[in-house]
Scaffold this motif. Structure first.
Motif, mmCIF file in Angstrom:
data_model
loop_
_atom_site.group_PDB
_atom_site.id
_atom_site.type_symbol
_atom_site.label_atom_id
_atom_site.label_comp_id
_atom_site.label_asym_id
_atom_site.label_seq_id
_atom_site.Cartn_x
_atom_site.Cartn_y
_atom_site.Cartn_z
ATOM 1 N N LEU A 1 124.938 173.319 76.257
ATOM 2 C CA LEU A 1 124.290 172.359 77.282
ATOM 3 C C LEU A 1 125.058 172.924 78.627
ATOM 4 C CD1 LEU A 1 123.101 169.643 78.092
ATOM 5 C CD2 LEU A 1 125.334 168.644 78.031
ATOM 6 N N PHE A 2 124.199 173.115 79.605
ATOM 7 C CA PHE A 2 124.398 173.608 80.968
ATOM 8 C C PHE A 2 123.935 172.821 82.056
ATOM 9 C CE2 PHE A 2 124.983 177.155 78.054
ATOM 10 C CZ PHE A 2 126.034 177.603 78.237
ATOM 11 N N LEU A 3 124.684 172.413 83.003
ATOM 12 C CA LEU A 3 123.984 171.717 84.529
ATOM 13 C C LEU A 3 123.672 172.508 85.223
ATOM 14 C CD1 LEU A 3 126.968 169.230 85.123
ATOM 15 C CD2 LEU A 3 124.940 168.710 83.504
ATOM 16 N N TYR B 1 114.916 169.177 78.372
ATOM 17 C CA TYR B 1 115.497 169.186 79.750
ATOM 18 C C TYR B 1 115.921 167.740 79.741
ATOM 19 C CZ TYR B 1 112.991 173.320 81.605
ATOM 20 O OH TYR B 1 112.705 174.512 81.815
ATOM 21 N N LEU B 2 117.181 167.524 80.623
ATOM 22 C CA LEU B 2 117.793 166.482 80.542
ATOM 23 C C LEU B 2 118.034 165.865 82.078
ATOM 24 C CD1 LEU B 2 119.439 168.365 78.504
ATOM 25 C CD2 LEU B 2 120.560 166.182 78.216
ATOM 26 N N PHE B 3 117.587 164.737 82.248
ATOM 27 C CA PHE B 3 117.252 164.119 83.741
ATOM 28 C C PHE B 3 118.414 162.835 83.935
ATOM 29 C CE2 PHE B 3 113.545 166.044 82.821
ATOM 30 C CZ PHE B 3 113.075 166.697 83.938
ATOM 31 N N ASP B 4 119.146 162.964 84.832
ATOM 32 C CA ASP B 4 120.192 161.949 85.308
ATOM 33 C C ASP B 4 119.372 160.967 86.260
ATOM 34 O OD1 ASP B 4 122.369 160.448 85.740
ATOM 35 O OD2 ASP B 4 123.408 162.130 86.812
ATOM 36 N N PHE B 5 119.161 159.865 85.803
ATOM 37 C CA PHE B 5 118.819 158.673 86.648
ATOM 38 C C PHE B 5 119.712 157.708 86.633
ATOM 39 C CE2 PHE B 5 114.671 160.449 85.027
ATOM 40 C CZ PHE B 5 114.140 161.042 86.505
ATOM 41 N N THR B 6 121.001 157.871 86.252
ATOM 42 C CA THR B 6 122.171 156.636 86.156
ATOM 43 C C THR B 6 122.202 156.432 87.749
ATOM 44 O OG1 THR B 6 123.907 158.483 86.456
ATOM 45 C CG2 THR B 6 123.361 157.467 84.432
ATOM 46 N N ASN B 7 122.623 155.171 88.099
ATOM 47 C CA ASN B 7 122.534 154.608 89.392
ATOM 48 C C ASN B 7 121.044 154.512 89.987
ATOM 49 O OD1 ASN B 7 125.326 154.456 89.291
ATOM 50 N ND2 ASN B 7 125.655 156.653 89.907
ATOM 51 N N ALA C 1 114.962 168.945 86.699
ATOM 52 C CA ALA C 1 116.023 168.842 85.757
ATOM 53 C C ALA C 1 117.417 168.865 86.154
ATOM 54 C CB ALA C 1 115.726 169.331 84.389
ATOM 55 N N ASP C 2 118.290 167.988 85.470
ATOM 56 C CA ASP C 2 119.653 168.175 85.896
ATOM 57 C C ASP C 2 120.529 168.899 84.734
ATOM 58 O OD1 ASP C 2 120.101 166.503 88.328
ATOM 59 O OD2 ASP C 2 118.886 165.024 86.881
ATOM 60 N N ALA C 3 119.838 169.089 83.600
ATOM 61 C CA ALA C 3 120.755 170.029 82.724
ATOM 62 C C ALA C 3 119.752 170.460 81.566
ATOM 63 C CB ALA C 3 121.896 169.159 82.010
ATOM 64 N N VAL C 4 119.888 171.634 80.782
ATOM 65 C CA VAL C 4 119.217 171.876 79.906
ATOM 66 C C VAL C 4 120.146 172.428 78.448
ATOM 67 C CG1 VAL C 4 117.835 174.075 79.271
ATOM 68 C CG2 VAL C 4 117.811 173.450 81.558
ATOM 69 N N PHE C 5 119.479 171.876 77.526
ATOM 70 C CA PHE C 5 120.206 172.323 76.146
ATOM 71 C C PHE C 5 119.243 173.073 75.528
ATOM 72 C CE2 PHE C 5 121.082 171.261 71.762
ATOM 73 C CZ PHE C 5 122.422 171.078 71.547
ATOM 74 N N ILE D 1 118.310 182.247 84.917
ATOM 75 C CA ILE D 1 117.191 182.289 85.013
ATOM 76 C C ILE D 1 116.494 181.132 84.510
ATOM 77 C CG2 ILE D 1 114.949 183.654 84.332
ATOM 78 C CD1 ILE D 1 116.360 185.297 86.237
ATOM 79 N N HIS D 2 116.929 180.694 83.369
ATOM 80 C CA HIS D 2 116.429 179.525 82.807
ATOM 81 C C HIS D 2 116.715 178.167 83.683
ATOM 82 C CE1 HIS D 2 114.890 181.310 79.227
ATOM 83 N NE2 HIS D 2 115.997 181.666 78.544
ATOM 84 N N LEU D 3 117.774 178.073 83.996
ATOM 85 C CA LEU D 3 118.461 176.976 84.798
ATOM 86 C C LEU D 3 117.596 177.042 86.245
ATOM 87 C CD1 LEU D 3 122.087 176.946 84.338
ATOM 88 C CD2 LEU D 3 120.521 175.613 83.386
ATOM 89 N N GLU D 4 117.111 178.234 86.678
ATOM 90 C CA GLU D 4 116.526 178.129 87.848
ATOM 91 C C GLU D 4 114.995 177.393 87.594
ATOM 92 O OE1 GLU D 4 116.212 181.499 91.122
ATOM 93 O OE2 GLU D 4 115.004 181.991 89.453
ATOM 94 N N LYS D 5 114.300 177.748 86.517
ATOM 95 C CA LYS D 5 113.139 177.169 86.105
ATOM 96 C C LYS D 5 113.230 175.707 85.973
ATOM 97 C CE LYS D 5 109.232 177.537 83.011
ATOM 98 N NZ LYS D 5 108.696 178.474 81.651
ATOM 99 N N ALA D 6 114.182 175.230 85.351
ATOM 100 C CA ALA D 6 114.451 173.709 85.216
ATOM 101 C C ALA D 6 114.541 173.120 86.459
ATOM 102 C CB ALA D 6 115.772 173.561 83.994
#
Length: 982
Positions: free
Chosen positions: A24-26, A67-73, A50-54, A40-45
């Motif tokens: 898992l990387f932010l 793909y992980l998305f942070d919608f907290t708050n 997206a906020d993180a990739v698993f 390269i992968h994170l740049e595409k995300a």
């Protein structure tokens, strides 16, 4: 990696908290991550916001899974999720999306398009503090990382991988073609197809937005046609030809090239169906046809350019042949278009990102000798762009730099339409690397078909110039020859592709030596006149020093065909084969190839360098799994890596087939059988009283069921059966008494005393000496299991070209030795038994085999006890003494039963086996580290970190816990222990 407390709570629900900086990387950490592939992968995300990739690992390379998305708050907004699913599904980059809110988690199925009511497809909605979900719980992350998630029965049935963006777009196009075409006018129909596909390209350009969310394409082009608002209005105002002419003038490169005749036809075609269908993208309320409505599920700007190329290929490649339709042409010429995930795997392996600093981008040249639609060249070009960016601090190349990179790409194809398609695909890939403003303002394509993507037969120098049918053919020959000379003197850094697999012995205009090849020690004919092997051999001469070749081949001819023994011996003697990726296990329909193709293949990697006998050849076996079938990843594990001594590759023609069955000790068992007299030698020694041969070709055959209790069921010998032999020549082996043996792995046989004809699928043994026939039949019956094991391991046809079918040569090669069973140790007898009982089922049923199933609760203890006993039996042969010996200590199901840990102790105790509860607490309490870290790249773990203890952790599937696997694990453990000084 710092995250909010709310997001961390959400991560804990799904087990992501244990995977930080492992899988898992932010995205916010992109600049601090050293691994350039990850960046390269994170740049595409980030493009998807997206906020993180698993990730999970595929052959030691990171592959995005979620793909992980942070919608907290933030307040819940379903439209956001709809938008995300449309983009992710259109691109096909990951199958799952997780969206985290303050109090819940939404999990989306991105293998499907959004619903008709414009809502996303939810897999689950989880409360942060709710009771754990059955599937989506703290074990979710580890199951995704290891692939266990996709093998669970509920998930196999839930996900709809046949609803990909490609599949739906094909359905959409077919409906428009149906409504717009005229079955009697092939030329007009071809234009309709081309208009539709170029319209998709135009939509791609139209939907590419600048930083202000405006369309530079619409601003420059669309408005000039009677102040149209979008491309649909251009169609409705009948200005399509004007637009195509403007695009061809401005962009060049033949991307939008149309002849004057074609443009006149376009003006006459009713394109209302196309405009109606495209309206559904923005105005579904105006559409009545539900198939047309499918287009609104797309975000065109996120569609990968390879998908557009595949569409072009599907509907236009080979469609200009006057004599054959597309399907017949592909089948006749053995053309199997390469799935993009397979092409990507081979490009990744041939052009690894991490080697970017070793590459001179001014000289690195790439060739596909049979480029087809250009899938390999497009992916190779994309990799060149990535290398360039990594060499330039992740800057984006400008149009000039991109043109320099694209000039390094070369392709050849004898079909002119294919070269145009490849050039089209490369131009699309170039567009994809630029922002929309650059495409419209700065880009001017070059015509790649002039010097790079060339229309020529790859073997033009070995073809005789046409002497008949006029000057036109001769001019065509001269033009192709001239084109081929443009590459003939170039030395390439990489040659990669998927040449056609057809047997091409019918080529009439080739020189006499066309099917011969001069190896160092002999001139040898190419097996079965297989054109793919001809491509392979001719391509090697075009490699630069230390250059790499990677070509897909028909595995039967390359590895398994018994008629290719001399060829294989000379080939492996002369060339530095580094590795072979073997896809034979996944040749069934729908597992690897598209359009129902069923062909066993392998990719061979050859380096143009001196051969080192110290380096083994990797023979990697890719096995059928749900992940392979659904194109999530190519699944391999420790058992699938077979390292072959180079001399073994030269001398042992069966080593490749043995590896398909698991390799290991089976190789020595087969060598034992090969060292004894075979059936052919026995029959030859009795040639005066025994006749052996196949029946007649063309007659009806006897089914396996006809061999009933060692006798022929004469009820099947009816008038229809006998009539099929009326015009066929009589055979000596019809004389009775005779022994009839069906060419099938199960070796159905019968002693026959009634003269009947039989087909060439049956081998007859005819002799007046009834005792001799009985001796042969008794031997075959008594040793059936041993002989089946031998056939499975040596037949080049069995489960390669035909399921269960063998040849007369396979039968005559069978070992024939009295009391052969006594040649084998107890362990070897177990290996023989399991090879026949399990691997025959595996080869026959592939993805539905019992060996790929989860171990049932009923047989769990028996299976694991047997594995443990076989494992320690081998270890104790070496390590047991008067005081200590290995024993099974404990067996634990972990990660919700997806994995099993078997623990072995070396001591003097005699305790009963402990059966741990489902979970991982017990196992973790005895470990000083987290198993999960190991599972990032391996599915099989052997640990020796605690004194006098071995821990083996493997997936919960039968194939990992058979005796065959126990012996491989034991042999590996002995090597590991010896390295540690034991």
């Amino acid at each position: 990696m710092e995250i909010s407390q709310k997001l961390d709570k959400g991560f804990q629900v799904l087990g992501f908290d244990k995977e930080k900086n492992d899988c898992l990387f932010l995205c916010q950490d992109i600049n601090s991550i050293d691994d350039l592939e990850l960046r390269i992968h994170l740049e595409k995300a980030i493009r998807f916001k997206a906020d993180a990739v698993f990730f999970r690992k595929e052959l030691d390379r990171f592959k995005p899974q979620i793909y992980l998305f942070d919608f907290t708050n933030e307040l819940f907004n379903q439209n956001n999720l709809t938008d995300i699913q449309k983009k992710v599904w259109s691109n096909g980059t990951v199958p799952i999306v997780c969206a985290f809110y303050d109090a819940e988690i939404k999990i989306l199925d991105c293998t499907q398009h959004i619903k008709k009511d414009n809502t996303p497809v939810y897999l689950a909605s989880l409360g942060i503090v709710a009771i754990a979900h059955q599937l989506y719980n703290e074990q979710f992350a580890i199951k995704i990382k290891t692939g266990a998630f996709w093998e669970e029965l509920e998930n196999k049935n839930k996900f709809k991988f046949n609803s990909s963006a490609y599949d739906i777009l094909i359905e959409w196009i077919k409906e428009i073609i149906r409504q717009s075409s005229n079955s009697k006018d092939a030329f007009r129909n071809r234009i309709v197809k081309k208009v539709i596909i170029q319209s998709i390209m135009i939509k791609y350009l139209e939907e590419r937005k600048d930083e202000n969310s405006n369309s530079p394409f619409n601003k420059k082009y669309v408005k000039k046609y009677d102040n149209a608002k979008d491309f649909v209005e251009v169609l409705e105002k009948n200005k399509l030809v004007n637009l195509l002419e403007d695009l061809q003038r401005d962009l060049n490169g033949n991307l939008f090239e149309w002849s004057e005749e074609e443009k006149e036809v376009i003006k006459l075609i009713d394109l209302s169906s196309l405009s109606e269908a495209l309206k559904a993208y923005k105005k579904p309320e105006e559409i009545n046809n539900h198939i047309f409505e499918l287009i609104r599920f797309y975000e065109f700007s996120f569609i990968p350019v390879e998908l557009i190329s595949r569409i072009y290929e599907e509907f236009l490649a080979g469609d200009d042949d006057e004599d054959l339709n597309q399907k017949k042409k592909k089948r006749k010429e053995g053309i199997f278009y390469t799935p993009s995930h397979l092409a990507q795997l081979l490009v990744d392996e041939s052009m690894p990102l991490k080697k970017y600093n070793e590459i001179d981008l001014s000289t690195y040249k790439i060739l596909d000798p049979a480029c087809g639609s250009g899938i390999f060249l497009v992916l190779a070009f994309k990799r060149l762009i990535q290398w360039w960016r990594l060499q330039n601090n992740l800057d984006n190349p400008n149009p000039k730099a991109l043109k320099n990179l694209i000039s390094l790409i070369y392709g050849v194809d004898k079909e002119q339409q294919a070269t145009k398609l490849t050039a089209f695909s490369l131009c699309l890939a170039l567009c994809d690397a630029l922002n929309p403003r650059q495409i419209i303002s700065d880009l001017k394509f070059i015509d790649l078909t002039e010097n790079n993507v060339l229309h020529s037969d790859f073997f033009i120098d070995e073809l005789i110039p046409p002497s008949e049918n006029g000057e036109e053919l001769l001019n065509e020959y001269d033009k192709q020859k001239e084109n081929f000379q443009k590459i003939n003197n170039i030395k390439f850094s990489l040659i990669i592709g998927n040449p056609p697999f057809s047997r091409s012995g019918s080529i009439k205009n080739s020189i006499k030596t066309f099917w011969e090849f001069n190896f160092t020690q002999a001139k040898i004919k190419i097996p079965s006149k297989q054109i793919a092997l001809k491509f392979l051999l001719n391509s090697i001469s075009l490699l630069e020093k230390d250059g790499l070749l990677c070509l897909i081949q028909k595995s039967a001819n390359l590895l398994y065909n018994p008629t290719s023994k001399a060829f294989k011996k000379a080939f492996f003697q002369d060339y530095n084969v580094r590795q072979i990726f073997d896809f034979t296990h996944i040749y069934e329909k729908g597992l690897l190839w598209d359009n129902g193709a069923r062909v066993a293949t392998a990719a061979i990697f050859i380096q143009n360098s001196n051969i080192s006998n110290q380096k083994n050849i990797l023979h990697l076996i890719v096995r059928p799994t749900t992940q392979v079938k659904n194109r999530i990843s190519f699944e391999v594990d420790d058992y699938d890596f077979n390292y072959i001594n180079r001399q073994e590759a030269i001398d042992n023609p069966y080593v490749w087939k043995i590896n398909l069955l698991g390799g290991g000790r089976l190789n020595q068992i087969i060598k034992k059988m090969l060292d004894v007299q075979n059936l052919d030698k026995f029959c030859t020694s009795n040639i005066d009283i025994l006749k052996v041969g196949e029946g007649a070709g063309g007659g009806k055959t006897l089914s396996n069921a006809s061999f009933d209790n060692l006798k022929i069921d004469y009820d099947v010998i009816d008038s229809y059966y006998l009539e099929s032999y009326n015009k066929l020549k009589d055979k000596d082996v019809y004389e009775v008494p005779n022994l009839l043996l069906k060419e099938d792995v199960r070796l159905p046989l019968a002693i026959n005393n009634k003269k009947i004809p039989f087909s060439n699928e049956i081998v007859g043994f005819s002799s007046k000496d009834a005792q001799l026939l009985k001796k042969i039949s008794s031997y075959l019956i008594e040793n059936n299991e041993i002989l089946q094991c031998f056939l499975l391991s040596t037949s080049g046809k069995l489960f390669i070209n035909k399921d269960t079918v063998i040849t007369k040569g396979d039968i005559m090669n069978l070992p024939f030795k009295n009391d052969i069973i006594n040649s084998f140790s107890d362990i070897e007898k177990v290996i023989i038994k399991e090879t026949v009982s399990y691997y025959k089922d595996f080869l026959s049923r592939r993805n539905n085999s019992i060996v790929l199933e989860k171990i049932s609760s009923k047989s769990f203890k028996k299976t694991l006890l047997n594995f443990g006993e076989q494992y320690i039996n081998v270890l104790n042969l070496l390590y047991s003494d008067n005081e200590k010996r290995f024993r099974i200590d404990e067996v634990i199901e972990i990660y919700g039963g997806a994995y099993i840990a078997s623990i072995f102790k070396y001591d003097d105790l005699k305790e009963k086996v402990k059966w741990g509860e489902t979970g991982y607490i017990n196992l973790h309490s005895m470990m000083t580290f987290d198993i999960s870290k190991y599972l990032s790249s391996k599915r099989i773990i052997r640990l020796y970190h605690i004194k006098d203890t071995i821990v083996i952790i493997k997936p919960n599937q039968y194939r990992y816990w058979l005796s065959l696997s126990a012996y491989r694990d034991a042999d590996k453990s002995i090597i590991d222990l010896s390295k540690m000084g034991y």
